[in-house]
Design a protein around this motif. Structure first.
Motif, mmCIF file in Angstrom:
data_model
loop_
_atom_site.group_PDB
_atom_site.id
_atom_site.type_symbol
_atom_site.label_atom_id
_atom_site.label_comp_id
_atom_site.label_asym_id
_atom_site.label_seq_id
_atom_site.Cartn_x
_atom_site.Cartn_y
_atom_site.Cartn_z
ATOM 1 N N THR A 64 3.758 12.324 -5.371
ATOM 2 C CA THR A 64 4.870 12.047 -4.477
ATOM 3 C C THR A 64 4.426 10.907 -3.575
ATOM 4 O O THR A 64 3.396 11.010 -2.901
ATOM 5 C CB THR A 64 5.223 13.276 -3.634
ATOM 6 O OG1 THR A 64 5.612 14.346 -4.509
ATOM 7 C CG2 THR A 64 6.362 12.966 -2.674
ATOM 8 N N PHE A 65 5.184 9.820 -3.576
ATOM 9 C CA PHE A 65 4.794 8.597 -2.881
ATOM 10 C C PHE A 65 5.551 8.404 -1.578
ATOM 11 O O PHE A 65 6.715 8.802 -1.446
ATOM 12 C CB PHE A 65 5.078 7.374 -3.757
ATOM 13 C CG PHE A 65 4.155 7.204 -4.922
ATOM 14 C CD1 PHE A 65 4.471 7.761 -6.152
ATOM 15 C CD2 PHE A 65 2.984 6.473 -4.798
ATOM 16 C CE1 PHE A 65 3.633 7.595 -7.242
ATOM 17 C CE2 PHE A 65 2.141 6.301 -5.883
ATOM 18 C CZ PHE A 65 2.462 6.869 -7.103
ATOM 19 N N GLY A 66 4.906 7.725 -0.636
ATOM 20 C CA GLY A 66 5.614 7.161 0.499
ATOM 21 C C GLY A 66 6.350 5.904 0.057
ATOM 22 O O GLY A 66 6.246 5.475 -1.095
ATOM 23 N N LYS A 67 7.086 5.309 0.975
ATOM 24 C CA LYS A 67 7.945 4.161 0.643
ATOM 25 C C LYS A 67 7.151 2.869 0.425
ATOM 26 O O LYS A 67 7.684 1.893 -0.087
ATOM 27 C CB LYS A 67 8.962 3.932 1.753
ATOM 28 C CG LYS A 67 9.964 5.056 1.915
ATOM 29 C CD LYS A 67 10.969 5.098 0.797
ATOM 30 C CE LYS A 67 12.087 6.076 1.084
ATOM 31 N NZ LYS A 67 13.013 6.209 -0.057
ATOM 32 N N GLY A 68 5.897 2.853 0.852
ATOM 33 C CA GLY A 68 5.082 1.653 0.697
ATOM 34 C C GLY A 68 5.089 0.797 1.956
ATOM 35 O O GLY A 68 6.088 0.752 2.690
ATOM 36 N N THR A 69 3.972 0.130 2.205
ATOM 37 C CA THR A 69 3.823 -0.763 3.354
ATOM 38 C C THR A 69 3.339 -2.118 2.870
ATOM 39 O O THR A 69 2.282 -2.209 2.241
ATOM 40 C CB THR A 69 2.810 -0.205 4.372
ATOM 41 O OG1 THR A 69 3.234 1.087 4.818
ATOM 42 C CG2 THR A 69 2.655 -1.136 5.564
ATOM 43 N N TYR A 112 0.846 -1.192 0.000
ATOM 44 C CA TYR A 112 0.000 0.000 0.000
ATOM 45 C C TYR A 112 0.885 1.248 0.000
ATOM 46 O O TYR A 112 1.815 1.359 0.802
ATOM 47 C CB TYR A 112 -0.927 -0.008 1.221
ATOM 48 C CG TYR A 112 -1.954 -1.109 1.143
ATOM 49 C CD1 TYR A 112 -1.624 -2.414 1.501
ATOM 50 C CD2 TYR A 112 -3.235 -0.859 0.671
ATOM 51 C CE1 TYR A 112 -2.558 -3.446 1.398
ATOM 52 C CE2 TYR A 112 -4.174 -1.871 0.570
ATOM 53 C CZ TYR A 112 -3.824 -3.163 0.926
ATOM 54 O OH TYR A 112 -4.739 -4.182 0.815
ATOM 55 N N PHE A 113 0.573 2.173 -0.899
ATOM 56 C CA PHE A 113 1.342 3.408 -1.040
ATOM 57 C C PHE A 113 0.444 4.614 -0.775
ATOM 58 O O PHE A 113 -0.616 4.757 -1.398
ATOM 59 C CB PHE A 113 1.903 3.542 -2.461
ATOM 60 C CG PHE A 113 2.942 2.530 -2.829
ATOM 61 C CD1 PHE A 113 2.576 1.332 -3.428
ATOM 62 C CD2 PHE A 113 4.285 2.781 -2.590
ATOM 63 C CE1 PHE A 113 3.536 0.392 -3.781
ATOM 64 C CE2 PHE A 113 5.247 1.847 -2.938
ATOM 65 C CZ PHE A 113 4.877 0.657 -3.535
#
Lengths: 114, 112
Positions: free
Chosen positions: B101-106, B88-89
């Protein structure tokens, strides 16, 4: 309707060779984006097209990377003199223009530079 | 510049457990906020979005509320299923070019 398509799906090349990656956006989408997904860096923005113009190239990592878009549709991302650190999944997305518009992603091109 | 911070995980849950994935952001102006999901072997797809403060995005039992005061957009689901296993991003879109702009992902793994 048809989604965003990319080709090739996989590409293996030797260090120093040039590669071309293709993106076919959803018909009618004037905005087109290229992103790169790698283990170390996550998802990074590369370049944005509005029509055939690229007002934001700020994410291109070096001058070995270039992209063009023709006819307001197909886009090609070219990497010259590939390096091992270029290995990643290259993603293309398209959307209508607007802050709240959803970007639709293609399946990506997995590039491996040996 | 814009940035997104999300818990990186991995997160492992049992089926029917409650899920929260935290996401906070830094941006100028008033960005739109998104959660994208990447199922194994598949491409990125939009899960939900919110375009202004206090908006709640929802889809497939997932929810997230745009909190301007805490600059957060946490993802929640009351009862996860094995089929929710994915990365999930969290992402934001701001500025004149609307780039994400994305987070690192989970990485979420749900066990039966």
């Amino acid at each position: 309707g048809a989604g965003v398509s990319q080709s090739p799906s996989n590409k293996v090349t030797e260090k120093g060779k040039d590669v071309e990656l293709r993106c076919d956006p959803i018909s009618g989408h004037t905005a087109l984006y290229w992103y790169r997904q790698s283990l170390g860096q996550g998802l990074e923005f590369l370049i944005y097209f509005q029509g055939n113009s690229a007002p934001d190239k700020s994410g291109l990592p070096s001058d070995r990377f270039s992209a063009e878009r023709t006819g307001g549709s197909v886009s090609t991302l070219t990497i010259q003199r590939t390096q091992q650190e270029d290995s990643a999944v290259y993603l293309c997305a398209s959307s209508l223009v607007g802050l709240a518009e959803t970007q639709y992603f293609g399946p990506g091109t997995r590039l491996l530079v040996l | 510049g814009d940035s997104v911070t999300q818990m990186e995980g991995p997160v492992t849950l049992s089926e029917e457990a409650f899920l929260t994935i935290n996401c906070t952001y830094t941006a100028t102006g008033y960005p739109s906020l998104f959660w994208y999901v990447q199922y194994p072997g598949e491409g990125l797809q939009l899960l939900l979005k919110a375009t202004k403060a206090d908006d709640k995005g929802s889809n497939k039992g997932f929810e997230a509320t745009y909190r301007k005061e805490t600059t957060s957009f946490h993802l929640e689901k009351g009862s996860v299923q094995v089929s929710d296993s994915a990365v999930y991003f969290c992402a934001l879109s701001g500025g004149s070019n609307y780039k994400l702009t994305f987070g690192k992902g989970t990485l979420l793994t749900v066990n039966p």
